[in-house]
Structure formats: structure tokens, C-alpha cells
Design an enzyme around this catalytic site. Structure first.
Site, PDB file in Angstrom:
ATOM      1  N   GLY A  29       1.204  -1.226  -0.295  1.00 49.10           N
ATOM      2  CA  GLY A  29       0.299   0.020   0.413  1.00 49.10           C
ATOM      3  C   GLY A  29       1.276   1.778   0.525  1.00 49.10           C
ATOM      4  N   HIS A  38      -2.672   0.345   8.213  1.00 51.48           N
ATOM      5  CA  HIS A  38      -0.848   0.819   8.451  1.00 51.48           C
ATOM      6  C   HIS A  38      -1.306   2.435   7.513  1.00 51.48           C
ATOM      7  CE1 HIS A  38       2.895   0.870   7.221  1.00 51.48           C
ATOM      8  NE2 HIS A  38       2.838   1.492   6.512  1.00 51.48           N
ATOM      9  N   GLU A  39      -2.036   2.124   6.838  1.00 56.54           N
ATOM     10  CA  GLU A  39      -2.568   2.955   5.702  1.00 56.54           C
ATOM     11  C   GLU A  39      -3.432   4.459   6.333  1.00 56.54           C
ATOM     12  OE1 GLU A  39       0.030   1.386   3.359  1.00 56.54           O
ATOM     13  OE2 GLU A  39      -0.214   2.842   3.480  1.00 56.54           O
ATOM     14  N   HIS A  84      -1.168   6.040   8.331  1.00 55.98           N
ATOM     15  CA  HIS A  84      -0.554   7.538   7.914  1.00 55.98           C
ATOM     16  C   HIS A  84      -1.533   8.523   7.250  1.00 55.98           C
ATOM     17  CE1 HIS A  84       2.618   5.642   6.727  1.00 55.98           C
ATOM     18  NE2 HIS A  84       2.970   4.983   6.465  1.00 55.98           N
ATOM     19  N   CYS A  93       8.099   0.070   6.784  1.00 56.79           N
ATOM     20  CA  CYS A  93       7.502   1.586   6.018  1.00 56.79           C
ATOM     21  C   CYS A  93       8.148   2.286   4.818  1.00 56.79           C
ATOM     22  CB  CYS A  93       6.869   2.591   6.895  1.00 56.79           C
ATOM     23  SG  CYS A  93       5.511   4.216   6.037  1.00 56.79           S
ATOM     24  N   LEU A  94       7.436   2.687   4.116  1.00 60.60           N
ATOM     25  CA  LEU A  94       8.106   3.071   2.508  1.00 60.60           C
ATOM     26  C   LEU A  94       9.097   4.155   3.099  1.00 60.60           C
ATOM     27  CD1 LEU A  94       5.580   2.338   0.074  1.00 60.60           C
ATOM     28  CD2 LEU A  94       7.650   1.629   0.314  1.00 60.60           C
ATOM     29  N   GLN A 118       1.880   9.962   2.645  1.00 56.24           N
ATOM     30  CA  GLN A 118       3.892   9.593   1.824  1.00 56.24           C
ATOM     31  C   GLN A 118       4.260  10.563   0.399  1.00 56.24           C
ATOM     32  OE1 GLN A 118       2.585   5.075   2.836  1.00 56.24           O
ATOM     33  NE2 GLN A 118       4.997   5.431   3.113  1.00 56.24           N
TER      34      GLN A 118
END
Ligand SMILES: OCN(O)CCCc1ccccc1
Ligand code: NI
Length: 183
Positions: free
Chosen positions: A60, A153-154, A157, A110-111, A65
Site C-alpha cells: 500500500g 497501516h495506511e 498515515h 514503511c516506505l 507519503q
């Protein structure tokens, strides 16, 4: 297309902001944003493209981000993952959740985090979620397993929360009360 250079990293203030809701129906720009987010996730799971463009794989990615503080994220699980979910979620909400918790036994990454942060990330095991898709159509669905973890998780953000905010600082691998481990 979204590349790693477009992804902001921890320390950037946008990652700690509460993102703004989008107008429904989506503007052409917001629709394009959603399509780009979903395309990144798909590209990052394609062996050739991830190699060619040096993409970090992920299931995702959320608009904050890429420094866009809007309430929209994409999730994509390819067929062989055994999960059947590919969506862009606009103004997503958790409407109900299990008491039981779940966590990935391998922890999370995480990215936007260029380091490994070990520890269990406790999340709800099962969630009922709603939101709007790219066509402005409302969806409501129940998620469990990795899709439920990823959705949370998303959604974090969009609220300026990073996965390691949930890790027990005193004992990162402390067994999580009333929880199931997901491998
Ligand atoms: O926000 C997206 N992200 O940084 C990439 C994938 C995040 C992630 C999702 C589910 C389980 C572990 C890690
Ligand atoms: Ni992330």
C-alpha cells in the site's frame, strides 16, 4: 509515475499531519492521484519494474507519503498473495472492529522509514471499513488478516501516525494481549 524520490521520509512534517478529506465526486486531479498511488503499488510488486525503477515493494501507499496531505490511499494484493484486494480508498473510516488484536510476527516496515524498527505492531484483528472508491461510490467491507493490517497501516498515515508509534518501547516483542500473530 511515482518513484522513490517522490516518497518523503520520516522527519518530514507532512507525515505527522492529519490529512484533509477529499470532495466527492473526485476532481480529475484527485482521481489521477488515486490512480498514481495504485499504480505505484502494482509497479512495486512487478519484478521487472521494481528492478528497472529501483522501487521498494509495498502492499500500500498513502498520499501523505508523496507529500500530499489528503485522505486517500491505495492497497493492492496480487493474485498469488492469496488475498483478493485491490482498491483506492477515499475518506476511509473504520466503522467497527474486533476486540481481538493481531500483529505481523515479522513486525512492520514503511516506505517512509529507511531503517528497520523491530517489534510487534498491535492492530485490530478484524475491521469493518467504509470509504469511497475512485468513482465516488461508497464501499463498506470487512477485512481480516494482512489486508486488515495494511488498511490500518495506511489509515494511520492519514492521521500522522507511524507504525512504530504502536510498538511497546519497554518490550517491543512483548506478547500482545488477546492477539493473534499473522505470519
Ligand atoms: O504506507 C505504506 N507503506 O509504507 C508500505 C507498506 C506498509 C505495510 C503494510 C502492511 C504491513 C506492513 C507494512
Ligand atoms: Ni507506511
Amino acid at each position: 509515475m511515482i518513484l522513490m524520490k517522490d516518497i518523503i521520509r520520516e522527519g518530514h512534517p507532512t507525515l505527522r499531519q492529519k490529512a484533509q478529506e477529499l470532495q466527492i465526486p473526485l476532481s480529475a486531479d484527485d482521481r489521477k492521484l488515486g490512480e498514481e498511488l495504485l499504480q505505484y503499488v502494482k509497479n512495486s510488486q512487478d519484478d521487472e519494474l521494481m528492478e528497472k525503477y529501483d522501487l521498494r515493494p509495498g502492499v500500500g501507499i498513502a498520499a501523505p507519503q508523496i507529500n500530499v496531505s489528503k485522505r486517500i490511499f491505495a492497497l493492492h494484493f496480487d493474485e498469488q498473495s492469496g488475498e483478493n484486494l485491490s482498491l483506492v480508498a477515499v475518506n476511509p473510516k473504520i466503522v467497527s472492529h474486533s476486540v481481538e488484536k493481531a500483529y505481523l510476527s515479522s513486525g512492520e516496515g514503511c516506505l517512509s522509514v529507511d531503517r528497520s524498527v523491530p517489534g510487534y505492531v498491535p492492530r485490530y484483528a478484524r475491521i469493518t471499513v467504509k470509504g469511497f472508491d475512485l468513482d465516488g461510490k461508497e464501499f463498506k467491507m470487512r477485512l481480516k488478516g494482512l489486508p486488515a493490517i495494511a488498511f490500518q497501516h495506511e489509515l494511520d498515515h492519514l492521521n500522522g501516525i507511524m507504525f512504530y508509534d504502536h510498538i511497546n518501547p519497554k518490550d517491543p516483542f512483548h506478547e500482545v494481549e488477546n492477539a493473534v500473530a499473522i505470519d
